[in-house]
Design an enzyme around this catalytic site. Sequence first.
Site, short mmCIF file in Angstrom:
data_model
loop_
_atom_site.label_atom_id
_atom_site.label_comp_id
_atom_site.label_asym_id
_atom_site.label_seq_id
_atom_site.Cartn_x
_atom_site.Cartn_y
_atom_site.Cartn_z
CB CYS A 37 4.62 56.33 51.92
SG CYS A 37 4.91 54.94 52.98
CB CYS A 76 3.01 44.30 58.91
SG CYS A 76 3.84 45.10 57.52
CB CYS A 103 -0.12 52.01 57.30
SG CYS A 103 0.27 53.69 57.50
CB CYS A 106 9.93 43.76 56.39
SG CYS A 106 10.48 44.35 58.01
CD GLU A 144 3.17 47.62 46.38
OE1 GLU A 144 2.53 47.04 45.49
OE2 GLU A 144 2.79 47.69 47.55
CB CYS A 204 4.85 43.33 62.55
SG CYS A 204 6.38 44.14 63.04
#
Length: 426
Positions: free
Chosen positions: A144, A158, A401, A151, A131, A155
């Site tokens: 962004c 996230c 975010c 990933c 995205e 975390c």
Amino acid sequence: MSVLPSIAGASRPVEGLGGIEKTPLERYVAPSKPSLVGMPRAELAQALAGVGVPASQSKMRVQQLWHWIYVRGVQSFDQMTSVSRALRATLAHHFTLARPEVGAEQVSVDGTRKWLIRLPGETEARPHEVECVYIPDTERGTLCVSSQVGCTLNCSFCHTGTQRLVRNLTPGEIVGQVIVARDRLGDWPERTPAQSAEIPAPSSAATSGEKAEGSRLITNIVMMGMGEPLYNFDSVRDAILVMADNEGIGISKRKITLSTSGVVPNIKRAGEEIGVMLAVSLHAVRDDLRNELVPLNRKYPIKDLLEACRDYPGVSNAKRITFEYVMLKGVNDSIADAKALVRLLKGIPAKINLIPFNPWPGAPYECSDWEQIEKFSEVIFNAGYASPVRTPRGRDILAACGQLKSASERLSARERLALRAMAMTE
Ligand code: SAH
Ligand code: SF4
């Protein structure tokens, strides 16, 4: 096990991915003809040599193509009127100007736009997805950009980190996000901005809907989309150097920010080889808590991370490091934490960016109360730091975010209901 597409030829391991990264030439041996979009200058020259462009013409031809691709945004070789007809035909025979495919576009009530971008997967039936988010503001338009599909770092706060599928993006796929965004926004000379595209002012003026000469809707780039950019170092470096090239896209390195969760060995390299603004996802002031929130901390603890920040090439009061700090209710948001944060950053030219936690379905945290964020911010402000709180943008389309995740991996019906409920209670 590697989840990268299998490719022939030499390969080398990528730290953090346990997989293989394509060599520069392999990166473009995509499905059929390679696209020239996103190719670094040196590789473009190599590609031209490979189709018979004489060495004596190489520099001039690269320059011409660079201009047509990155300044004019053309989508066909026929439009390159300064290139001879014969060479245009040769180029069209061997290459394309293809951009990554846009699978879907969503526009938030606040004007934020999110594009789901489809990339080649192992099979055509299952493309990989990332995205890319455009955030218009009064004085800037920030894009962004993602660096990986998913990933590896998990975390705990996230959404991206919960995704199973992970692969590195190529430079073409990273630069391709900027090109696609410009296509969709009509952000090329002589093209009308997309309907309802908010125009940043005043530098790029134009409230009438027409773009002023030389103005741009995308003025800033943040490598804060999906993925850990410093675990895809070479491709991210090559892509950023293309974005910052002032004869092409021309977004200055001071307007490009790379955010890392703290891949310490690559921080110095980022300063030396890329030279952009650095943002560090700190989020906690004690190792025990940071180990939980950002598990990479077990490998590179706070002390080592801050030492790498102190030594970041080029760091100065004019070029500060941004420390990102996500506000998690009852977890890291006490006044004692704020004071410890100030002590910890002493001596580092720093900005502190407080990020209200953006919820996602099933997330184990809540965002701190607004009053608490204000109190926390006051401690930081009184210690002499600007302490902007990042306004969440595009939450309604999961574009804020840490909310990004490939649609194919996303939202069961139950999760969609949970999201609706969350939006209603905010
Ligand atoms: N992997 C890099 C860059 C992508 S994440 C990094 O971690 O820095 C971009 C920023 O969003 C990081 O500061 C990250 O910690 C933050 N973030 C992740 N999930 C979030 C969430 N749910 N709410 C608010 N910020 C989040
Ligand atoms: Fe990866 Fe950054 Fe999300 Fe951590 S915060 S899981 S490093 S994208």
